[in-house]
Motif scaffolding. Sequence first.
Motif, mmCIF file in Angstrom:
data_model
loop_
_atom_site.group_PDB
_atom_site.id
_atom_site.type_symbol
_atom_site.label_atom_id
_atom_site.label_comp_id
_atom_site.label_asym_id
_atom_site.label_seq_id
_atom_site.Cartn_x
_atom_site.Cartn_y
_atom_site.Cartn_z
ATOM 1 N N ALA A 217 1.061 -1.228 0.026
ATOM 2 C CA ALA A 217 0.023 0.040 -0.016
ATOM 3 C C ALA A 217 0.684 1.257 0.044
ATOM 4 O O ALA A 217 0.718 2.200 -0.950
ATOM 5 N N ILE A 218 1.899 1.257 0.965
ATOM 6 C CA ILE A 218 2.817 2.393 0.819
ATOM 7 C C ILE A 218 3.549 2.718 -0.552
ATOM 8 O O ILE A 218 3.669 3.830 -0.972
ATOM 9 N N LYS A 219 3.806 1.656 -1.194
ATOM 10 C CA LYS A 219 4.583 1.735 -2.471
ATOM 11 C C LYS A 219 3.534 2.049 -3.766
ATOM 12 O O LYS A 219 3.835 1.759 -4.845
ATOM 13 N N GLY A 220 2.331 2.087 -3.257
ATOM 14 C CA GLY A 220 1.370 2.326 -4.328
ATOM 15 C C GLY A 220 0.752 1.017 -5.286
ATOM 16 O O GLY A 220 0.149 1.330 -6.070
ATOM 17 N N ASN A 221 1.139 -0.015 -4.442
ATOM 18 C CA ASN A 221 0.515 -1.388 -5.018
ATOM 19 C C ASN A 221 -0.564 -2.130 -4.201
ATOM 20 O O ASN A 221 -0.636 -3.328 -3.826
ATOM 21 N N ALA A 222 -1.428 -0.954 -3.648
ATOM 22 C CA ALA A 222 -2.571 -1.754 -2.570
ATOM 23 C C ALA A 222 -3.456 -2.714 -3.370
ATOM 24 O O ALA A 222 -3.988 -3.467 -2.772
ATOM 25 N N GLY A 223 -3.415 -2.836 -4.674
ATOM 26 C CA GLY A 223 -4.085 -3.659 -5.307
ATOM 27 C C GLY A 223 -3.800 -5.240 -5.177
ATOM 28 O O GLY A 223 -4.590 -6.015 -5.345
ATOM 29 N N ILE A 224 -2.615 -5.343 -4.447
ATOM 30 C CA ILE A 224 -2.111 -6.858 -3.933
ATOM 31 C C ILE A 224 -2.630 -7.314 -2.821
ATOM 32 O O ILE A 224 -2.542 -8.363 -2.285
ATOM 33 N N GLU B 134 -2.069 -8.386 -10.659
ATOM 34 C CA GLU B 134 -1.734 -8.215 -9.272
ATOM 35 C C GLU B 134 -2.643 -9.243 -8.737
ATOM 36 O O GLU B 134 -2.239 -9.823 -7.703
ATOM 37 N N ARG B 135 -3.855 -9.376 -8.874
ATOM 38 C CA ARG B 135 -4.730 -10.105 -8.607
ATOM 39 C C ARG B 135 -4.344 -11.663 -8.358
ATOM 40 O O ARG B 135 -4.505 -12.462 -7.460
ATOM 41 N N GLY C 224 -7.748 -3.735 7.282
ATOM 42 C CA GLY C 224 -8.302 -2.396 8.239
ATOM 43 C C GLY C 224 -7.058 -1.444 8.060
ATOM 44 O O GLY C 224 -7.410 -0.239 7.966
ATOM 45 N N THR C 225 -5.801 -1.729 8.542
ATOM 46 C CA THR C 225 -4.811 -1.051 8.608
ATOM 47 C C THR C 225 -4.387 -0.308 7.380
ATOM 48 O O THR C 225 -4.253 0.793 7.146
ATOM 49 N N THR C 226 -4.279 -1.135 6.238
ATOM 50 C CA THR C 226 -4.029 -0.777 4.924
ATOM 51 C C THR C 226 -5.200 0.047 4.467
ATOM 52 O O THR C 226 -4.621 1.111 3.781
ATOM 53 N N ALA C 227 -6.315 -0.094 4.850
ATOM 54 C CA ALA C 227 -7.222 1.030 4.362
ATOM 55 C C ALA C 227 -7.152 2.259 4.825
ATOM 56 O O ALA C 227 -7.588 3.193 4.375
ATOM 57 N N LEU C 228 -6.791 2.066 6.134
ATOM 58 C CA LEU C 228 -6.654 3.600 6.903
ATOM 59 C C LEU C 228 -5.341 4.493 6.463
ATOM 60 O O LEU C 228 -5.157 5.706 6.242
ATOM 61 N N ILE C 229 -4.248 3.649 5.730
ATOM 62 C CA ILE C 229 -3.131 4.378 5.057
ATOM 63 C C ILE C 229 -3.546 4.730 3.348
ATOM 64 O O ILE C 229 -3.238 5.879 3.234
ATOM 65 N N VAL C 230 -4.204 4.005 2.989
ATOM 66 C CA VAL C 230 -4.926 4.589 1.466
ATOM 67 C C VAL C 230 -5.954 3.439 0.904
ATOM 68 O O VAL C 230 -5.971 2.296 1.474
ATOM 69 N N PRO C 231 -7.144 3.918 0.360
ATOM 70 C CA PRO C 231 -8.098 3.142 0.096
ATOM 71 C C PRO C 231 -7.683 1.871 -0.749
ATOM 72 O O PRO C 231 -6.853 2.136 -1.571
ATOM 73 N N VAL C 232 -8.371 0.733 -0.372
ATOM 74 C CA VAL C 232 -7.908 -0.283 -1.039
ATOM 75 C C VAL C 232 -8.742 -0.867 -2.131
ATOM 76 O O VAL C 232 -9.917 -1.172 -1.832
ATOM 77 N N PRO C 233 -8.118 -1.180 -3.391
ATOM 78 C CA PRO C 233 -9.110 -1.320 -4.473
ATOM 79 C C PRO C 233 -9.621 -2.818 -4.459
ATOM 80 O O PRO C 233 -8.834 -3.764 -3.802
#
Length: 311
Positions: free
Chosen positions: A63-70, A202-203, A251-260
């Motif tokens: 998520a921090i690296k901009g790959n929240a899709g994973i 990524e899926r 939950g934590t990842t979604a707080l950092i950036v919206p998760v696709p």
Amino acid sequence: MEVLLQLTLLVVGFVMLIKGADWFVDGVSGIAEKFGIPQLVIGLTIVAMGTSAPEAAVSITAAIKGNAGITIGNILGSNIMNVFVILGITSVITAIAVQNSTIRIELPFMIGISIILLACGMTGNTITRVEGILLWGFFLVYLGYLFQAAKQGITEQPEEEKQERIGKLILTGVIGMILIIVGSDVTVDAATALATIFGMSERFIGLTIVAFGTSLPELVTSVIAARKGKADIAVGNIVGSNIFNILFVVGTTALIVPVPFSSEFLIDGIITILAGILLWVCVWKKKLLTRWGGCLMLVGYLVYFSYLLIK
């Protein structure tokens, strides 16, 4: 050469994750045992969180690296693999006894939050920050339940036994966590690079390669625990790990950036729920996951993996 390099880095990352999780679990569960915390509570909390640390580290790093899709692929893939493959293999090796509280409370809770995750993802195709807060709310409720369970089952240990090797156990846990964090960084970078090279989504990477790599600590821990007669840790590890994956990691990842949450994850989310229900049905009557139940779990994963290949 680039493919070989990334595959090597992926393997190195997995090794660091597995070894790190192994040391982390040894350290923190050793400390917990010295304070007289019951096996089931250790399995549902410390061991579950320790073996889920790779999923947490990989998803949050991605998520921090901009790959929240994973993230969603990693979590759904890991949860499916945990039930179908990890418990499947473990129960084929030796039948696993299941605590009554796991059947009545923890398993239904795991199924319930799997349904909530799917509902959140399918409304807007994103896990938003508000939904991340909701997941964290459930996580706090879960921690409260575990705290009460620990209070009821705790036993006092002699003071000299508590102090023995505590320093070594703390050091082991810290080194393990460092390996997990560094290993997750290497794993995310290598998996993303391979996905790009081979044109994979990524899926698919998250549901298969990354999910398998981050689920290896659960496999090792559950098999060893079951063979040592500590079935409470084996089952508690998987159920607790799946709960932790959804509530804390997503939950934590979604707080950092919206998760696709792609619509393609609908089937994977349904399979996650069905895996939990199948496990619940298999252990409901006899409070035991037999070898036949384990074989059924493994067949379930073969069917699911065949779907992924065709898809």
